[in-house]
Motif scaffolding. Structure first.
Motif, short mmCIF file in Angstrom:
data_model
loop_
_atom_site.label_atom_id
_atom_site.label_comp_id
_atom_site.label_asym_id
_atom_site.label_seq_id
_atom_site.Cartn_x
_atom_site.Cartn_y
_atom_site.Cartn_z
N CYS A 41 3.43 3.99 -13.33
CA CYS A 41 2.55 4.03 -12.15
C CYS A 41 1.38 3.05 -12.31
O CYS A 41 1.01 2.37 -11.36
N SER A 78 0.84 -1.21 0.00
CA SER A 78 0.00 0.00 0.00
C SER A 78 0.87 1.25 0.00
O SER A 78 0.58 2.24 -0.68
N ILE A 137 2.16 1.88 -3.44
CA ILE A 137 1.14 2.52 -4.27
C ILE A 137 1.07 4.01 -3.99
O ILE A 137 1.05 4.85 -4.90
N LEU A 175 0.70 -0.01 -9.87
CA LEU A 175 -0.59 -0.09 -9.17
C LEU A 175 -1.23 -1.46 -9.35
O LEU A 175 -1.71 -2.07 -8.39
N SER A 208 0.92 -4.14 -7.44
CA SER A 208 0.83 -4.01 -5.98
C SER A 208 -0.53 -4.43 -5.46
O SER A 208 -0.64 -5.14 -4.44
N GLU A 237 4.13 5.90 -5.44
CA GLU A 237 4.08 6.08 -6.89
C GLU A 237 3.05 7.13 -7.28
O GLU A 237 3.28 7.93 -8.20
N LEU A 238 1.92 7.13 -6.60
CA LEU A 238 0.91 8.15 -6.88
C LEU A 238 1.41 9.54 -6.53
O LEU A 238 1.11 10.52 -7.23
#
Length: 269
Positions: free
Chosen positions: A196, A154, A157, A200, A203, A160-161
């Motif tokens: 990304c 998490s 994620i 996503l 992950s 990367e966001l």
């Protein structure tokens, strides 16, 4: 077991296929932090996959040896993903015209994400009852063990966001809207969105399989994530450099390689 062999074959094929291009890039590009990050991403999967092969093909090895393999393998995987993420952090830093607060934010964020991820994965390796396994035999993870996977991936994620949003916000702000005519910016956005999106999907898949499916499924997906994302970022890095060479041959003098492009962001018509 078959998936490990496939990943080794895929990485070896890509490495051999791209070797002339990689050598040209290393010889002709300007060296800097981005180059060392690239080298790490392009070569660390070799050690990562070798250790995975040792774990899979030695199911009867002592538990202490298997756990050592997994711990070393985990750190190599973390190193690979961190270096890949740092390449995109450098790009975002460049887009923000090397503002100091962005550098401070990047360093603090990297440490803030890296420490809990490393701790969670280390605790995960220590709690797995069968570190050497044959796919299909090991059972499900308990709630405590799977929760560590949930937290670690998490955070990947979210990291990367965050990088994507930093780049997206600056791009939209500097161009006064969503219409971006700068070819360099468009290339950066495409790369970030693809990377990304890939991260996503992988992950989320690892998280869901760790909760609902046997342990080997999530483990193999995590291996795929490390290898695929390393292949993506190295190809993107070389492609970004080639686009700079093409622009230079067309009369643009600005260098778009990460180590020199940070000094100036050209606006290509």
């Amino acid at each position: 077991m078959l998936l490990i062999v496939v990943l080794v074959s895929l990485w070896s094929y890509d490495y051999i296929l791209c070797l002339p291009d990689a050598v040209t890039f290393l010889v002709e590009s300007r060296w800097g932090l981005g180059t060392f990050l690239y080298l790490t991403c392009s070569h660390s999967p070799f050690a990562f996959l070798i250790l995975n092969l040792l774990v899979v093909f030695q199911p009867d090895a002592p538990i202490s040896l298997c756990r050592t393999y997994n711990i070393i393998n985990t750190y190599i995987g973390i190193l690979t993903i961190v270096c890949a993420e740092c390449i995109f952090i450098l790009r975002a830093y460049a887009v923000w015209q090397r503002e100091r607060w962005i550098a401070v934010c990047a360093v603090v964020s990297t440490i803030a994400y890296l420490v809990p991820i490393t701790i969670c994965l280390q605790e995960f390796n220590s709690s797995v009852p069968e570190p050497c396994w044959i796919p299909g035999i090991s059972g499900y993870l308990d709630t405590g063990t799977s929760s560590r996977i949930f937290v670690a991936f998490s955070l990947v994620i979210v990291a990367e966001l965050q990088i994507l949003l930093f780049l997206l916000y600056r791009t939209v702000k500097s161009h006064g809207g969503w219409r971006v005519d700068n070819r360099l910016m468009l290339s950066l956005l495409r790369h970030n969105l693809l990377y990304c999106g890939c991260g996503l999907v992988f992950s989320l898949s690892v998280i869901l399989t760790a909760i609902f499916l046997p342990f080997p499924v999530g483990h193999m997906l995590a291996e795929c994530q490390v290898v695929i994302q390393s292949l993506l970022v190295t190809r993107m890095h070389r492609g970004f450099w080639r686009s700079d060479r093409l622009n230079a041959s067309c009369g643009f003098s600005a260098d778009a390689s990460l180590t020199t492009w940070m000094a100036r962001i050209p606006d290509f018509a």
